[in-house]
Write a protein that holds these residues in place. Structure first.
Motif, mmCIF file in Angstrom:
data_model
loop_
_atom_site.group_PDB
_atom_site.id
_atom_site.type_symbol
_atom_site.label_atom_id
_atom_site.label_comp_id
_atom_site.label_asym_id
_atom_site.label_seq_id
_atom_site.Cartn_x
_atom_site.Cartn_y
_atom_site.Cartn_z
ATOM 1 N N LYS A 168 85.947 45.845 -7.170
ATOM 2 C CA LYS A 168 85.974 46.464 -8.614
ATOM 3 C C LYS A 168 87.609 46.393 -8.779
ATOM 4 N N THR A 169 87.839 46.112 -7.697
ATOM 5 C CA THR A 169 89.688 45.278 -8.567
ATOM 6 C C THR A 169 90.152 43.886 -8.227
ATOM 7 N N LYS A 170 88.850 43.529 -7.264
ATOM 8 C CA LYS A 170 89.105 41.560 -7.333
ATOM 9 C C LYS A 170 88.568 40.773 -7.997
ATOM 10 N N PRO A 171 88.828 39.641 -8.394
ATOM 11 C CA PRO A 171 87.556 38.499 -9.181
ATOM 12 C C PRO A 171 87.029 38.308 -8.008
ATOM 13 N N THR A 172 85.550 38.027 -8.927
ATOM 14 C CA THR A 172 84.149 37.766 -7.668
ATOM 15 C C THR A 172 83.201 36.638 -8.377
ATOM 16 N N TRP A 173 82.657 36.224 -7.121
ATOM 17 C CA TRP A 173 81.839 35.243 -7.462
ATOM 18 C C TRP A 173 80.494 35.506 -6.726
ATOM 19 N N TYR A 174 79.217 34.808 -6.902
ATOM 20 C CA TYR A 174 77.905 35.289 -6.380
ATOM 21 C C TYR A 174 76.902 33.938 -6.859
ATOM 22 N N MET A 175 76.557 33.852 -5.540
ATOM 23 C CA MET A 175 75.379 32.795 -5.184
ATOM 24 C C MET A 175 74.155 33.348 -5.080
#
Length: 231
Positions: A168-175
């Motif tokens: 909710k507060t940190k940049p996120t990447w997803y595979m």
């Protein structure tokens, strides 16, 4: 891409251990990153947090924190560590407040029916189904060795509810692993979208980081390049 963040912590998921990260770690090290492979024991959610935070503490500065499968549940809380600047989920549970891995699996069930509890409060994958349901796109002998060396997950780890999601507060990447039989790909897409993650899809089994190490390393390096290191 400019390499902003030099440190990467890799967190394995249920039924596996850190050795599965070998190919990804080799690529990252070759590209100049400092890598730590955390070994959470899957004995309880609190233990798994402790071991993961210790790996983050052991790094000198900003970290990209990466989780596979149940490791996603771990990094969702451990990612609140001030040194964690980006989260990367690989076919992983990006849980929201009040959710557990169990609640996600019950809402939209996975294809596999091979997950079984024992009398000790631990969950296993039936060895006969391990390769097909967990690791269908890596060499058969490797999948079969994973089956006999699997790390069972405690009921506590599997059912623990997240309270403070770091995405909710940190940049996120997803595979997303589109051929995943252990987490429903629909749920992976839902969790990625909800976390506003930069998302890629690979045609992979649940162990996408093992069958697609180059794509996995590339996503991690993208996170390292684009997350603000000094935030």
């Amino acid at each position: 891409m400019t390499q902003q963040i030099k440190n990467v912590v890799l967190v394995h998921g249920a039924f596996a251990d850190g050795s599965g990260w070998r190919r990804v770690a080799d690529i990252l090290k070759n590209d100049g990153y400092k890598v730590s492979v955390a070994q959470p024991p899957e004995t309880s959610y609190a233990d798994d947090q402790k071991y993961t935070k210790a790996a983050i503490d052991g790094m000198d500065g900003p970290v990209v924190l990466v989780g596979h499968s149940y490791g996603g549940s771990i990094i969702t809380e451990a990612g609140n560590h001030p040194n964690v600047k980006a989260l990367v989920y690989i076919a992983a549970f990006a849980l929201d407040e009040g959710e557990s891995c169990a609640s996600i699996e019950q809402a939209v069930p996975q294809a596999s029916k091979a997950f079984k509890p024992d009398s000790n409060g631990l969950w296993w994958i039936d060895q006969a189904h391990f390769a097909a349901d967990f690791a269908a796109d890596i060499p058969r002998d490797e999948a079969e060795f994973m089956a006999i060396s699997q790390v069972p997950i405690s009921t506590d780890s599997f059912t623990h509810k997240v309270t403070n999601p770091a995405w909710k507060t940190k940049p996120t990447w997803y595979m997303v692993a589109s051929a995943d039989r252990s987490i429903n790909p629909e749920q992976e897409r839902m969790m990625a979208k909800r976390a506003h993650a930069t998302t890629v899809e690979v045609n992979a089994s649940h162990v996408a980081y093992m069958s697609h190490p180059k794509e996995t390393a590339k996503l991690i390096e993208e996170a390292a390049a684009h997350a603000p290191a000094n935030q």
